[in-house]
Design an enzyme around this catalytic site. Structure first.
Site, PDB file in Angstrom:
ATOM      1  N   GLY A 248     -19.987  -1.866  26.444  1.00 32.75           N
ATOM      2  CA  GLY A 248     -21.156  -0.934  26.814  1.00 32.75           C
ATOM      3  C   GLY A 248     -22.577  -1.345  26.458  1.00 32.75           C
ATOM      4  O   GLY A 248     -23.479  -0.808  27.178  1.00 32.75           O
ATOM      5  N   GLU A 290     -15.363  -4.092  23.288  1.00 32.49           N
ATOM      6  CA  GLU A 290     -14.981  -4.839  24.401  1.00 32.49           C
ATOM      7  C   GLU A 290     -16.263  -5.325  25.038  1.00 32.49           C
ATOM      8  O   GLU A 290     -16.543  -4.728  26.291  1.00 32.49           O
ATOM      9  CB  GLU A 290     -14.118  -4.087  25.425  1.00 32.49           C
ATOM     10  CG  GLU A 290     -12.796  -3.677  24.697  1.00 32.49           C
ATOM     11  CD  GLU A 290     -11.970  -2.632  25.442  1.00 32.49           C
ATOM     12  OE1 GLU A 290     -10.858  -2.710  25.048  1.00 32.49           O
ATOM     13  OE2 GLU A 290     -12.566  -1.804  25.995  1.00 32.49           O
ATOM     14  N   PRO A 291     -17.158  -6.021  24.619  1.00 34.80           N
ATOM     15  CA  PRO A 291     -18.506  -6.489  25.394  1.00 34.80           C
ATOM     16  C   PRO A 291     -18.163  -7.158  26.656  1.00 34.80           C
ATOM     17  O   PRO A 291     -17.120  -8.261  26.654  1.00 34.80           O
ATOM     18  CB  PRO A 291     -19.207  -7.066  24.284  1.00 34.80           C
ATOM     19  CG  PRO A 291     -18.303  -7.972  23.353  1.00 34.80           C
ATOM     20  CD  PRO A 291     -16.854  -6.693  23.378  1.00 34.80           C
ATOM     21  N   GLY A 292     -18.706  -7.051  27.677  1.00 36.10           N
ATOM     22  CA  GLY A 292     -18.553  -7.775  29.029  1.00 36.10           C
ATOM     23  C   GLY A 292     -19.891  -8.257  29.325  1.00 36.10           C
ATOM     24  O   GLY A 292     -20.435  -9.262  29.178  1.00 36.10           O
ATOM     25  N   ARG A 330     -25.115  -5.071  43.529  1.00 38.99           N
ATOM     26  CA  ARG A 330     -25.482  -4.293  42.442  1.00 38.99           C
ATOM     27  C   ARG A 330     -26.677  -3.524  42.871  1.00 38.99           C
ATOM     28  O   ARG A 330     -26.913  -2.301  42.639  1.00 38.99           O
ATOM     29  CB  ARG A 330     -25.654  -4.798  40.989  1.00 38.99           C
ATOM     30  CG  ARG A 330     -24.443  -5.658  40.535  1.00 38.99           C
ATOM     31  CD  ARG A 330     -24.536  -5.778  39.199  1.00 38.99           C
ATOM     32  NE  ARG A 330     -24.575  -4.665  38.318  1.00 38.99           N
ATOM     33  CZ  ARG A 330     -25.637  -4.367  37.628  1.00 38.99           C
ATOM     34  NH1 ARG A 330     -26.797  -5.135  38.090  1.00 38.99           N
ATOM     35  NH2 ARG A 330     -25.840  -3.283  36.759  1.00 38.99           N
ATOM     36  N   TYR A 334     -25.917   0.520  42.955  1.00 35.70           N
ATOM     37  CA  TYR A 334     -26.573   1.239  41.999  1.00 35.70           C
ATOM     38  C   TYR A 334     -28.186   1.217  41.819  1.00 35.70           C
ATOM     39  O   TYR A 334     -28.802   1.590  40.826  1.00 35.70           O
ATOM     40  CB  TYR A 334     -26.273   0.691  40.263  1.00 35.70           C
ATOM     41  CG  TYR A 334     -24.622   0.041  40.364  1.00 35.70           C
ATOM     42  CD1 TYR A 334     -23.684   0.992  40.414  1.00 35.70           C
ATOM     43  CD2 TYR A 334     -24.442  -1.042  40.110  1.00 35.70           C
ATOM     44  CE1 TYR A 334     -22.529   0.744  40.339  1.00 35.70           C
ATOM     45  CE2 TYR A 334     -23.123  -1.713  40.139  1.00 35.70           C
ATOM     46  CZ  TYR A 334     -22.189  -0.584  39.961  1.00 35.70           C
ATOM     47  OH  TYR A 334     -20.751  -0.937  39.779  1.00 35.70           O
ATOM     48  N   CYS A 361     -25.152  -7.785  57.977  1.00 39.44           N
ATOM     49  CA  CYS A 361     -25.470  -6.805  58.956  1.00 39.44           C
ATOM     50  C   CYS A 361     -25.622  -5.378  58.451  1.00 39.44           C
ATOM     51  O   CYS A 361     -24.822  -4.773  59.094  1.00 39.44           O
ATOM     52  CB  CYS A 361     -24.610  -6.966  60.022  1.00 39.44           C
ATOM     53  SG  CYS A 361     -24.800  -8.676  60.803  1.00 39.44           S
ATOM     54  N   GLU A 362     -26.369  -5.120  57.509  1.00 37.53           N
ATOM     55  CA  GLU A 362     -26.760  -3.651  57.233  1.00 37.53           C
ATOM     56  C   GLU A 362     -28.050  -3.432  56.377  1.00 37.53           C
ATOM     57  O   GLU A 362     -28.273  -4.570  55.611  1.00 37.53           O
ATOM     58  CB  GLU A 362     -25.627  -3.105  56.465  1.00 37.53           C
ATOM     59  CG  GLU A 362     -25.182  -3.355  55.315  1.00 37.53           C
ATOM     60  CD  GLU A 362     -23.828  -2.584  54.616  1.00 37.53           C
ATOM     61  OE1 GLU A 362     -22.867  -2.859  55.290  1.00 37.53           O
ATOM     62  OE2 GLU A 362     -24.437  -1.632  54.024  1.00 37.53           O
ATOM     63  N   TYR A 391     -20.788  -8.883  36.563  1.00 40.57           N
ATOM     64  CA  TYR A 391     -20.566  -8.068  37.580  1.00 40.57           C
ATOM     65  C   TYR A 391     -21.308  -8.415  38.872  1.00 40.57           C
ATOM     66  O   TYR A 391     -21.691  -7.554  39.900  1.00 40.57           O
ATOM     67  CB  TYR A 391     -21.043  -6.443  37.215  1.00 40.57           C
ATOM     68  CG  TYR A 391     -20.462  -6.098  36.089  1.00 40.57           C
ATOM     69  CD1 TYR A 391     -19.045  -5.887  36.094  1.00 40.57           C
ATOM     70  CD2 TYR A 391     -21.220  -5.790  34.915  1.00 40.57           C
ATOM     71  CE1 TYR A 391     -18.287  -5.267  34.882  1.00 40.57           C
ATOM     72  CE2 TYR A 391     -20.338  -5.237  33.700  1.00 40.57           C
ATOM     73  CZ  TYR A 391     -19.196  -5.127  33.836  1.00 40.57           C
ATOM     74  OH  TYR A 391     -18.395  -4.444  32.947  1.00 40.57           O
TER      75      TYR A 391
HETATM   76  N1  LLP Z   1     -14.153  -1.746  28.382  1.00 39.74           N
HETATM   77  C1  LLP Z   1     -13.720  -0.918  29.314  1.00 39.74           C
HETATM   78  C2  LLP Z   1     -12.644   0.095  29.267  1.00 39.74           C
HETATM   79  C3  LLP Z   1     -14.598  -0.820  30.540  1.00 39.74           C
HETATM   80  O1  LLP Z   1     -14.131  -0.062  31.403  1.00 39.74           O
HETATM   81  C4  LLP Z   1     -15.706  -1.752  30.713  1.00 39.74           C
HETATM   82  C5  LLP Z   1     -16.523  -1.786  31.758  1.00 39.74           C
HETATM   83  C6  LLP Z   1     -15.928  -2.669  29.458  1.00 39.74           C
HETATM   84  C7  LLP Z   1     -15.213  -2.732  28.422  1.00 39.74           C
HETATM   85  C8  LLP Z   1     -17.056  -3.489  29.546  1.00 39.74           C
HETATM   86  O2  LLP Z   1     -18.201  -2.842  29.616  1.00 39.74           O
HETATM   87  P1  LLP Z   1     -19.765  -3.711  29.448  1.00 39.74           P
HETATM   88  O3  LLP Z   1     -19.908  -4.374  27.958  1.00 39.74           O
HETATM   89  O4  LLP Z   1     -19.723  -4.793  30.475  1.00 39.74           O
HETATM   90  O5  LLP Z   1     -20.701  -2.819  29.587  1.00 39.74           O
HETATM   91  N2  LLP Z   1     -19.880  -2.827  37.880  1.00 39.74           N
HETATM   92  C9  LLP Z   1     -20.687  -2.365  37.037  1.00 39.74           C
HETATM   93  C10 LLP Z   1     -20.161  -1.926  35.565  1.00 39.74           C
HETATM   94  C11 LLP Z   1     -18.930  -1.315  35.587  1.00 39.74           C
HETATM   95  C12 LLP Z   1     -18.353  -1.344  33.962  1.00 39.74           C
HETATM   96  C13 LLP Z   1     -16.985  -0.787  33.881  1.00 39.74           C
HETATM   97  N3  LLP Z   1     -16.554  -0.758  32.937  1.00 39.74           N
HETATM   98  C14 LLP Z   1     -22.264  -2.673  37.048  1.00 39.74           C
HETATM   99  O6  LLP Z   1     -22.168  -3.803  37.666  1.00 39.74           O
HETATM  100  O7  LLP Z   1     -23.052  -2.441  36.227  1.00 39.74           O
END
Ligand code: LLP
Length: 432
Positions: A248, A290-292, A330, A334, A361-362, A391
């Site tokens: 997050g 869990e950083p993404g 995105r 959003y 086409c939108e 993402y």
């Molecule tokens: N762990 C869990 C259980 C999650 O659901 C997520 C993200 C993460 C870790 C990773 O979170 P991060 O560090 O990336 O913030 N599509 C959206 C983001 C959806 C996130 C969903 N879950 C966007 O493009 O902003």
């Protein structure tokens, strides 16, 4: 610049990870995803070092695959010693094909099918994060069939609002994810899981949202979760050995966004955990996060070629590009902010306001509204969109039967293709 891997070169071109983006666009064609491999490694190292210094023994960062998933990324995660979070057989398969050791994988999702569970077990996924009672039953059943004992964490909803945008806010009581502490369902699922003989309950997981900047969210989450750990110890004599706080941490997309000092954030969470455990007389759990986004977002940049530049006098200007919501949905989803540049005109003043539009086409297919660009911007120019590593590729689609772009990795001044551009034949591969 929005990130230290972006700069203007002496030739007036935009450079990314030390390389001329105009040359990269010519070499690999557009639209194109670029990924700065050194930046990904740098971000992993920040998490790994902070975990080693500030969190209890056994703690480990898990890269959230959903942010961006392809084989080469898992090879990098293997080399870096990162754990991973996976949410589907597709992510599991990709990691497995890349040789990733799945004992370090955590399997998420609010509706894993029986087939998903069977596949993950057969692949040897180390940990399941069970979302609900039905899933606990399904895991127990499949583990019993295989005469094995499956490591499980339970997804708990701590009732904390991280104040990010709604689509990515998951920690509130009315969320579709997990069992809420407030309603007593978290307590109930814990007791229930402890009766299962083919499940080894390791601890608890939560994830409150994404793109989180608010001060203290993870400190409050850690505190609430540890209170729950204490309550479960008192009620069932169960001592959690793992606490997973989810992902997050936010990243800046535009100059006005403040950055986060991740190491400092983790140090602060570590302090709360140490103090709370001492006060509650709990043994220190291994802590996972869990950083993404914060691992891959600023390692990414998307390059497009400008097509028509449309000027509607007294109204607005549009620059249409050769990609759009298919490679980056995105903004459409959003209203996400992005920093955009005309990569071959970096030394010209930005004296025109234009909306960057996609080719679909939108009307909602926009990349960004009201971007400042040089007024000479014309067909054939290269449009760069920054901070697209998270993402974007993972949320790409074939809407309008548009093939997905290639992913090119940049490393030590050279470049290589990690994911090939889809061909027209690829689009029809499964059609009969
Ligand atoms: N762990 C869990 C259980 C999650 O659901 C997520 C993200 C993460 C870790 C990773 O979170 P991060 O560090 O990336 O913030 N599509 C959206 C983001 C959806 C996130 C969903 N879950 C966007 O493009 O902003």
């Amino acid at each position: 610049m929005i990130c230290d891997n972006i700069r203007t070169g002496k030739n007036g071109h935009l450079y990314f990870a030390g390389q001329d983006t105009v040359e990269l666009a010519a070499k690999y064609k557009t639209p194109l995803y670029l990924m700065d491999e050194d930046k990904i490694r740098e971000k992993c190292r920040i998490y790994l070092d902070a975990f080693e210094h500030f969190l209890p023994e056994g703690s480990r960062p898990l890269y959230a695959s959903k942010a961006c998933s392809f084989k080469q990324l898992y090879r990098i995660m293997t080399e870096m010693g990162m754990g991973i979070d996976v949410v589907s057989p597709g992510e599991i398969y990709t990691a497995k094909e890349a040789g990733y050791d799945l004992t370090g994988a955590y399997f998420h999702g609010n509706n894993k099918t029986d087939q998903d569970i069977a596949y993950a077990m057969d692949c040897g996924v180390g940990y399941f994060v069970a979302d609900n009672m039905a899933e606990v039953d399904a895991i127990e059943e499949q583990a019993a069939q295989r005469s094995c004992i499956q490591n499980v964490l339970l997804r708990i909803t701590p009732g904390i609002d991280p104040h990010t945008y709604d689509a990515v806010s998951t920690g509130k009581v009315d969320s579709k994810f997990g069992s809420a502490i407030e309603t007593g369902q978290a307590d109930e699922i814990t007791g229930y899981t402890l009766t299962k003989s083919h499940i080894r309950l390791c601890g608890f997981h939560c994830h409150v949202g994404s793109q989180v900047f608010e001060e203290d969210v993870f400190e409050r989450v850690a505190r609430v979760m540890l209170e729950f750990v204490r309550d479960m110890k008192e009620r069932y004599g169960f001592v959690a050995s793992q606490l997973n706080l989810g992902g997050g941490y936010g990243v800046p997309y535009i100059e006005e966004d403040a950055g986060l000092d991740i190491a400092e954030k983790i140090r602060s969470v570590g302090r709360v955990i140490a103090d709370s455990c001492r006060e509650m007389e709990l043994p220190l759990p291994a802590v996972m996060m869990e950083p993404g986004r914060s691992i891959v977002a600023d390692s990414g940049m998307t390059l497009y070629t400008a097509g028509n530049v449309k000027r509607i006098p007294e109204y607005k200007n549009y620059i249409s590009v050769d990609g759009g919501m298919t490679d980056n949905p995105r903004y459409a989803l959003y209203r996400s902010s992005y920093t955009c540049f005309i990569a071959n005109r970096m030394d010209e003043p930005c004296d025109m306001t234009a909306t960057i539009a996609g080719r679909c086409c939108e009307s909602g297919d926009l990349i960004q509204r009201d971007v400042k660009v040089p007024s000479a911007t014309t067909k054939g120019d290269i449009v760069a969109v920054c901070t697209t590593g998270a993402y974007n590729f993972s949320m790409a689609s074939n809407y309008n039967r548009i093939p997905r772009p290639a992913v090119v990795m940049l490393k030590d001044g050279s470049s290589y293709v990690a994911v090939q551009r889809e061909s027209l034949e690829d689009l029809c591969r499964n059609d009969i």
